[in-house]
Structures are given as C-alpha cells and as structure tokens.
Design a protein around this motif. Structure first.
Motif, short mmCIF file in Angstrom:
data_model
loop_
_atom_site.label_atom_id
_atom_site.label_comp_id
_atom_site.label_asym_id
_atom_site.label_seq_id
_atom_site.Cartn_x
_atom_site.Cartn_y
_atom_site.Cartn_z
N SER A 1 0.79 -7.96 -4.91
CA SER A 1 -0.50 -8.24 -3.79
C SER A 1 -0.01 -6.64 -2.72
CB SER A 1 -0.24 -9.29 -2.65
OG SER A 1 -0.67 -10.48 -3.14
N LEU A 2 -1.00 -5.72 -2.47
CA LEU A 2 -0.29 -4.51 -1.36
C LEU A 2 0.26 -5.09 0.31
CD1 LEU A 2 -1.86 -1.64 -0.84
CD2 LEU A 2 -3.40 -3.06 0.79
N GLY A 3 1.44 -4.70 0.00
CA GLY A 3 1.62 -4.68 0.91
C GLY A 3 3.24 -5.47 -0.06
N GLY A 4 3.05 -6.37 -0.95
CA GLY A 4 3.56 -7.54 -1.33
C GLY A 4 3.42 -8.67 -0.61
N ASP A 5 2.67 -9.16 -0.11
CA ASP A 5 2.34 -10.03 0.86
C ASP A 5 0.64 -10.50 0.72
OD1 ASP A 5 2.03 -11.79 2.29
OD2 ASP A 5 2.93 -11.10 4.47
N VAL B 1 -5.28 -6.20 5.14
CA VAL B 1 -5.68 -4.90 6.15
C VAL B 1 -7.69 -4.31 5.27
CG1 VAL B 1 -5.64 -2.92 4.40
CG2 VAL B 1 -4.14 -3.78 4.81
N SER B 2 -7.42 -5.82 4.53
CA SER B 2 -9.49 -5.74 3.79
C SER B 2 -10.37 -6.08 4.69
CB SER B 2 -9.37 -6.78 1.93
OG SER B 2 -9.27 -8.38 2.80
N GLU B 3 -9.37 -6.68 4.74
CA GLU B 3 -10.89 -7.40 6.54
C GLU B 3 -10.86 -5.96 7.28
OE1 GLU B 3 -11.91 -9.89 7.01
OE2 GLU B 3 -11.76 -10.62 5.11
N LEU B 4 -9.89 -5.28 7.27
CA LEU B 4 -9.82 -4.67 8.29
C LEU B 4 -10.77 -3.33 8.14
CD1 LEU B 4 -9.48 -2.47 11.16
CD2 LEU B 4 -7.53 -1.99 10.19
N GLU C 1 -4.22 6.16 5.40
CA GLU C 1 -2.60 5.73 5.06
C GLU C 1 -2.18 3.94 4.37
OE1 GLU C 1 -1.34 6.99 8.66
OE2 GLU C 1 -2.13 8.25 9.38
N LEU C 2 -2.56 3.47 4.93
CA LEU C 2 -1.97 1.84 4.33
C LEU C 2 -2.36 1.72 3.47
CD1 LEU C 2 -3.53 -0.36 7.39
CD2 LEU C 2 -1.53 0.39 7.45
N LEU C 3 -3.25 2.17 2.83
CA LEU C 3 -4.05 1.83 1.35
C LEU C 3 -2.57 2.57 0.62
CD1 LEU C 3 -7.42 2.04 1.63
CD2 LEU C 3 -6.06 -0.24 0.88
N MET D 1 2.96 -0.06 -9.46
CA MET D 1 2.71 -2.15 -8.94
C MET D 1 1.64 -1.76 -8.27
SD MET D 1 6.08 -3.83 -9.08
CE MET D 1 6.04 -4.67 -8.47
N HIS D 2 2.21 -0.46 -6.79
CA HIS D 2 1.41 -0.05 -5.99
C HIS D 2 -0.65 1.07 -6.61
CE1 HIS D 2 0.74 2.70 -2.50
NE2 HIS D 2 0.20 1.71 -2.29
N CYS D 3 -0.68 0.96 -7.42
CA CYS D 3 -2.17 1.12 -8.23
C CYS D 3 -2.80 0.13 -8.10
CB CYS D 3 -2.13 1.97 -9.38
SG CYS D 3 -3.36 2.32 -9.83
N LEU D 4 -1.66 -1.36 -9.04
CA LEU D 4 -2.63 -2.55 -9.31
C LEU D 4 -2.80 -2.81 -8.20
CD1 LEU D 4 -0.30 -3.15 -12.86
CD2 LEU D 4 -3.27 -2.01 -12.98
N ALA D 5 -2.03 -2.98 -7.10
CA ALA D 5 -2.48 -3.55 -6.22
C ALA D 5 -3.81 -3.47 -5.43
CB ALA D 5 -0.76 -3.89 -5.09
N VAL D 6 -3.72 -1.91 -5.08
CA VAL D 6 -4.78 -1.85 -4.74
C VAL D 6 -6.44 -1.91 -5.33
CG1 VAL D 6 -6.19 0.29 -3.35
CG2 VAL D 6 -3.60 0.23 -3.14
#
Length: 811
Positions: free
Chosen positions: A226-230, A237-240, A202-204, A277-282
């Motif tokens: 960046s994912l989420g703009g931050d 998210v990546s650590e989790l 869901e987050l991704l 932008m969303h696809c490129l962030a992931v």
C-alpha cells in the motif's frame, strides 16, 4: 490490561442485548470517564491505546457523542494548535504537534458534526413550515460549529499535516487522522484546489519509509503493497484526491501522470526494489479507485503499457515484496478487464505454483478473487486450457502435485490447482505481521465463498461441492496451528448457516460425509495405519468431525415448508405426517450412505478398515427416521444387519443397533413386506451410491426362542478343548464374516449342543465360533433380556484384541 479494556468495550458496545450495551455504556461513563478520568475524554482515550486499537477508540467516541456525554467546549478548536501572528515562512515551525489521542478526537468530532448537519439539512428539506425552519437552523448551527473547529484555510490544513509528517514515524498516526479532515474542506475555489493538488503530488511522490539493517540492506516499513506502507493511509490519500480532483476523469489523469513518472526507471531497469514498490503502490491506488480500464485511455500511461511494461515484469522480479505488490496489482487489473488476459492468468498460476509462500499466498488470493468475479471457466479459457479434468469424472478434482508442475503444464484447471494447495503440508507462516495472509486460510475462505455462491458458477459441477465441503470440515478439525485461528472462526460461522440455506446445500452436507471420513481415517488408503497415540488422536478427530456432520444434517432448513420443524423434537419429527424435506437430503439419506459404505468395506479385512467400519456404525445409530419416508425405512431395515456384521466386537453398540432395528420396525407401516431390490437400487442411485449393496432378505420377524437359564451350563469336567485362535487380521475377519449372517447377530444360542466355557481372555475367534453352532433369530426380534444374555456371553473376553480397534472414548 489495555487489551482487556478494549476487548470488554468492543464486545459490550456491540452486544445484541440492549441491557448489556446499556450496562457497558454506564460503566464507560460513570466509572471510567467520570470517576477515573475526571470527565476528560482525551485521558480516557490514552488508557485505550488508540494507535493499536483505533476502531475501539472510534467506537467509544461515537457512543459518548451520541449520548451527549462529550461535546465541543467553548474555545476548543484545531486552530489553537497554530501560533498567532507569525510570518508565513515560520508558520510550519510554529505549529504545535498533536498526540495520537487528540488527533483521533478531532477526526471523530468533526465527522460527527458533519453527519449531524447533513441529517438536519435532510430533515429540513423533507418537511415544511416551522418544523423545516427549526431543522434548517439546527443544520446551520452544526455547520458553523464545524467551520469554527476546522483550519480556517486549505493552506493551514496543508501546513498542519506537513508538520506532523515532518515529525517522523511517531506522528504517522496523527498525520493520517488529520489527512481525513481534508474531505470536509471546501475546494470550490481554484486557489484552494491548486494548493491541495500540489500537496497531493508531494504525498504520491513521497518515498516509502524504510530501515537499514546491520548489513546495509534496506527494509521497507509497512505492509509492502500500500501507499505509505499502510492501507488506511492509502485510503486517506485517495479520498482526498477524489475530493480535490472531482471532475470526470480528472482523478485518473492526475494519478496516471504520477505512475508514468515513477515507472520510467522501472521500465529502463534502473530502479531498485524500493522504487519498484513505490511505483506499484501508486499503481494499485489508481487501479482500485478506477471503475473501468476505458477511463485510463488517453492518460499518460495506457492500460496495455501498465500490464506489459510494469506489472508482468514486476511479477518476475527476484525481490519477494516486489512480486507480492505486482500480483496485487495484477488482480486489480484483472478485475477491471471484461475477460482476463492470457498473460495475466498464466503469471498468477505460475506464481502460485513456483513462488515462495508469501508470493503463493498473494497469488492464491488473486486467483480466488478472479474466480469469484469471472468464474473458473473464463480463467481456463483465457489460456486456452483443454484441461484433462474436462473429461475427468467430475466427482473429484483432478489429482495435482503442484511441486511437479512447470511452465508448460496448462492442462490443469485453475480450481484443481487451487484445491491442490490444501494437500501441501509444508506451508510456512510468517513470524511477523498479519498471519491471516497464509495459503490455507485464503483457500479455505475462498472455497467457502464458492460454495455459498454456487448459483453464480454453473461451470463448477455440483458433484464437486461435497468434496469441497469435506475438505473444509477436515481442515477445521485436523489443523491445530494457531495461525489458522481466523479461518476457524470463519468456518464456524459458515458451518452454522450453510446447511440451512437450501435443500441443495443440505444434500451437499449429506454427500460430503463419506469423502470426509475416507480422507480423515488413517490407514484405509494404504497410508500409515497401525496404532499409537498419533493414530488414536486422528481417529478421535475423525469421529468428532463425523458427529459434527450429523449435527449439520439435523439442522432445519430456513424455508416456509420447514419453519415449523425447527421447534419440534426428534420424536415428533419421526411420527408427524406433515410436509418434510426428501430423505436424500436428511438423516435417512445419511444413514443409508453410511450403511452402504460399511457394506462395501467388509471385504477389506485390514485392521484400520475394521476400525473405520465400526466407527461408522457408532455414527449411524445417532440418526433418526421419519414415518413419512417408508421406502427409506424399509431400505434401512435391510441394511441393519450389514452394520451389525461390522459391530459384533462391541456389545454396547450391538444393543444400540438392536434398538435401531426395533424403531425401524415400529415405523414400518407394512413390516411383513420387503423392499424389492430394484427399488433399493433406485434409492442408491438417487443418493449417488454406485452399485449399492444387496439388501438382506430376512425382513420377516422370527419368533424369539427363550434364552436358557444360566444354571444349565455343564460342569467344568465336561469341557471340550478350545480351538486355537489365529492372530492374523484375515482369520479374525473371516470368522466375523462367517458368524454374522442375516439371522445371527443378536441372539444367544437357545440350547448349546455342547456346553463349553471359556478361559480367561479367550480370543474373539473362539467366542464367535459359538454363535455359528445354533440357529439364531433376526436382529429385529431380539428382546432386552436376550440382549443382556448376549452381553454376558462376551463378558470375560477383551473386545479389542486388535490394537487398531477404536478407543473406548470414540464410542
């Protein structure tokens, strides 16, 4: 103010002095926490605005926890934010939301407890007996305390984060703090992993937050890449994700599946810019957490598909934010390649040359990173470049006008293209957001890194290092835009350490002096000269830069050979016979370089060139020679009169040159012997001075002729008519050149054949013609009393008839 409080704490708690840190901690505890906040750390954090100054808030929590001033009170737990005895369907709505300060408090507290438990466990494992049992008991207590603070299940943790995400952007900070708690939970149970994996999906797939302007256009919130703009949210998210999908290859498999799903509308050209932008962030999240492209083989989307079907098309999109995100991903992709691919390098070069300023900034950052990782030669070879500057003389970069380059101009090396970015004057700075991402700052920091790590880049000619350093110094002194504040901070630290690292670096500083002065002095290259406040300001900046370079040359080397010299005075250095660095990398080499530059500029009689030569003379007298360098001393003795020929209009400088000549003579162990021209030419060659200049032959000391008393001046009735002075620069330069020969720079005429007196503010030409009428001993033989007489000779004359002579402040 809040900013003053956070600045005070940041500097005080990180100060090198233990007493300063202790006093800052005392103020924090006794004054702020106890007196003003009643011992409530949450109230203290509210006064620090932790959403804006997160690192300061974490630092304050850290020192208070370490000091023991803050600890978990009985009954305190994150579980108290859940309402008891509620049905699962209503649990989300019954969660009490945390404020930003509370969320930061619990994140730092839980991390502190986990770290303490790990330390005690390690100590228990490395000791034996009763001591090991004590440490094991303490570790168990810390773990029990942590377990009692964290949510009881993974499902509760997920519900807690979801509740804050659903509350809107005002709780985004708290959501990120809580998300980091997931790394402390236990995912060994398959059910826990399943719940967490579903939450990660869901987050991704969560769309980027955006606003809509008055015209109905969507505007993405955040950094746009960046994912989420931050960036911090993306890291959380990546650590989790790495904690939940810890098996080998599982992380890449899961994230690649999400990328493939998001890329479908992009590959079908039906996606809008927000979907791109969303696809490129992931995709960026996947690439920056992958160690090699081989780990993506066999996943839902292969590396070649990522490059050809997603990244390269995205870099050609019209929307600026999409281009920036694509270039960031291209950089990450290139860092994972064994050799950079042709299409990737071409696209980055074209984006730097042709893109808008924000796109050029991202492209320059990508190219600098790839140059640092692969080396510039690898990038040039990737596109089959046979650059014209491969055969170009490697004492400077190939001249490039990036505004005239096009898609077919692949003959120019990547470093030449990047270096050309320094010469573009119309870079724009974003009025919003992070002004660190501008081209001059990125290029300045990148080329400084190349100089520091030059051992890793043998393909970069050592003759280019002085050119790079000169440009960095010029940028440091000339640019005054507030957007370059970070760059100036970076360069100030760089300049402090660079010349002290090795002899090679110090030689670079000495060699960079002349290119720097030529670049900074207005008018000597045919560009706008003249006079006025702008020219005067530029010349003052050039003199400041020149003196700064002298300080860099005078800095000691960090080596065992020169460690003792760091505490020695210049006087002791000039007479001590111990081991020293060679003259070509120290003050002697710089002085000779300056003298040769002055000598080579004497045939150019323009006003800016004369002012340039005079400024160089004022720098040369600041340098000192060591007695151990006899050849350099003799060489400079033969060049002093070359300096004096350009300094005749400045009587104070002539005194300093006379003193310099006297010092050189006293250091010369055989003052009667001259340095042969072939040995001087060898010195010039070692210093990289093509051609050099011819040394003066008048190294012998001529006995001084006593100066006549002032009373012998003829009465006014016997005056001759004064010769009319020419107002042109050429006639002045010619008069100076005729009168300042090897024996005519510092001595007053002994017996004037015709006594003359000047009218008020007589021209320089009339004054200088009086020097020619008599025999004058060399500069080295001038005494202090004779120098006073020389000064008196020009008392009534304006030393700077030419409006382009340097200002008095520059001396």
């Amino acid at each position: 103010s809040i900013k003053q409080r956070t600045t005070l704490l940041h500097r005080g708690l990180s100060d090198r002095s233990t007493s300063v840190k202790n006093e800052c901690l005392r103020m924090l505890k006794e004054e702020w926490l106890v007196k003003h906040c009643g011992g409530d750390v949450i109230t203290l954090l509210r006064f620090l605005d932790v959403e804006t100054y997160e690192l300061v808030g974490e630092s304050v929590m850290g020192v208070l926890l370490k000091d023991g001033s803050v600890r978990v009170q009985d009954g305190q737990t994150i579980r108290q934010y859940f309402t008891a005895n509620t049905e699962d369907a209503e649990q989300v709505s019954s969660i009490k939301l945390m404020e930003a300060e509370v969320a930061l408090y619990w994140k730092v507290m839980c991390m502190h407890l986990q770290a303490e438990a790990q330390v005690k466990g390690s100590e228990a494992a490395t000791t034996t007996g009763t001591e090991a049992a004590v440490y094991a008991s303490e570790a168990s207590d810390k773990n029990d305390l942590l377990d009692g603070v964290l949510p009881s299940t993974v499902a509760e943790f997920v519900d807690l984060v979801k509740a804050h995400l659903s509350a809107g952007p005002n709780y985004h900070f708290a959501s990120r703090q809580l998300l980091l708690l997931g790394g402390m939970l236990d995912f060994s149970d398959s059910m826990n992993r399943k719940v967490a994996s579903s939450f990660l999906y869901e987050l991704l797939n969560r769309p980027l937050e955006h606003e809509v302007d008055e015209d109905g256009n969507q505007i993405a919130i955040g950094d746009g890449v960046s994912l989420g703009g931050d960036l911090q949210w993306a890291k959380a998210v990546s650590e989790l994700a790495k904690k939940v999908h810890a098996s080998i290859g599982e992380f890449e498999m899961v994230i690649a599946t999400v990328v493939e799903e998001l890329a479908r509308p992009c590959r079908e050209r039906t996606a809008d810019f927000m979907q791109w932008m969303h696809c490129l962030a992931v995709t960026g999240l996947l690439l920056e957490n992958t160690s090699t492209l081989r780990s993506l083989e066999g996943t839902a989307i292969r590396p070649s598909e990522v490059l050809q079907s997603l990244l390269l098309p995205a870099a050609k999109q019209k929307h600026v934010d999409v281009q920036r995100a694509a270039l960031r991903c291209l950089c990450l992709f290139g860092l994972l390649e064994n050799k950079p691919s042709t299409e990737l390098v071409k696209q980055l070069r074209l984006s730097f040359i042709n893109g808008p300023d924000l796109v050029s900034a991202m492209a320059s950052k990508a190219l600098i990173d790839l140059v640092s990782w692969h080396g510039p030669q690898e990038l040039d070879q990737a596109i089959g470049t046979e650059p014209s500057d491969a055969n170009y003389e490697k004492t400077q970069f190939a001249p490039v006008d990036i505004s005239d380059l096009n898609d077919d101009d692949l003959n120019v090396g990547v470093l030449s293209i990047l270096f050309s970015g320094f010469h573009k004057d119309d870079w724009e700075f974003s009025p919003e957001g992070d002004n660190h991402d501008n081209v001059p700052t990125i290029l300045g920091e990148g080329f400084a890194k190349i100089l520091l790590l030059s051992e890793n880049y043998p393909s970069i000619s050592a003759d280019l290092h002085p050119v790079i350093l000169a440009q960095l110094v010029r940028l440091y002194f000339l640019e005054e835009s507030k957007e370059l504040g970070r760059l100036k901070q970076c360069l100030s630290v760089f300049f402090l350490h660079y010349p002290s690292l090795s002899e090679k670096h110090k030689r670079c500083v000495s060699s960079a002096f002349v290119p720097l002065m030529r670049a900074m002095w207005p008018g000597i290259h045919g560009n706008a000269g003249g006079s006025g406040p702008v020219v005067s300001k530029k010349r003052k900046q050039a003199v400041q830069a020149a003196r700064f370079m002298v300080q860099m040359v005078q800095s000691p080397l960090f080596s065992t050979e020169t460690a003792e010299q760091a505490c020695m005075s210049p006087e002791s250095l000039s007479s001590s016979p111990g081991p020293f660095v060679n003259y070509d990398i120290s003050e002697e080499g710089l002085a000779i370089r300056i003298a040769v530059e002055v000598g080579n500029s004497q045939d150019k009689k323009s006003a800016p060139m004369k002012a340039y030569a005079l400024a160089l003379c004022k720098v040369a007298v600041l340098l000192r020679f060591r007695q151990s360098e006899q050849k350099a001393i003799k060489c400079m003795r033969g060049l002093v009169n070359t300096l004096a020929a350009s300094a005749a209009s400045d009587k104070d400088l002539m005194k300093e040159l006379a003193q310099m000549a006297s010092r050189l003579k006293s250091l010369d162990e055989s003052p009667e012997e001259e340095l042969p021209q072939d040995q001087a030419d060898a010195i010039f060659e070692q210093l990289g001075l093509a051609g050099g200049v011819k040394l003066d032959a008048a190294n012998t000391v001529v006995p001084p002729t006593p100066a006549p008393p002032r009373s012998v001046r003829a009465p006014p009735a016997r005056r001759r008519a004064r010769r009319a002075a020419s107002s042109s620069d050429d006639s002045e330069a010619e008069a100076e050149g005729e009168s300042l020969d090897v024996t005519s720079v510092s001595q007053v005429p002994a017996t004037p054949s015709v006594a003359t007196a000047r009218a008020q503010r007589a021209s320089k030409t009339a004054a200088l013609s009086k020097f020619k009428s008599s025999v004058k001993p060399s500069l080295e033989a001038a005494s202090d009393s004779e120098q006073d007489e020389m000064s008196g000779l020009t008392t009534d004359e304006d030393p700077s008839d030419d409006s382009d002579d340097p200002d008095e402040e520059e001396s």
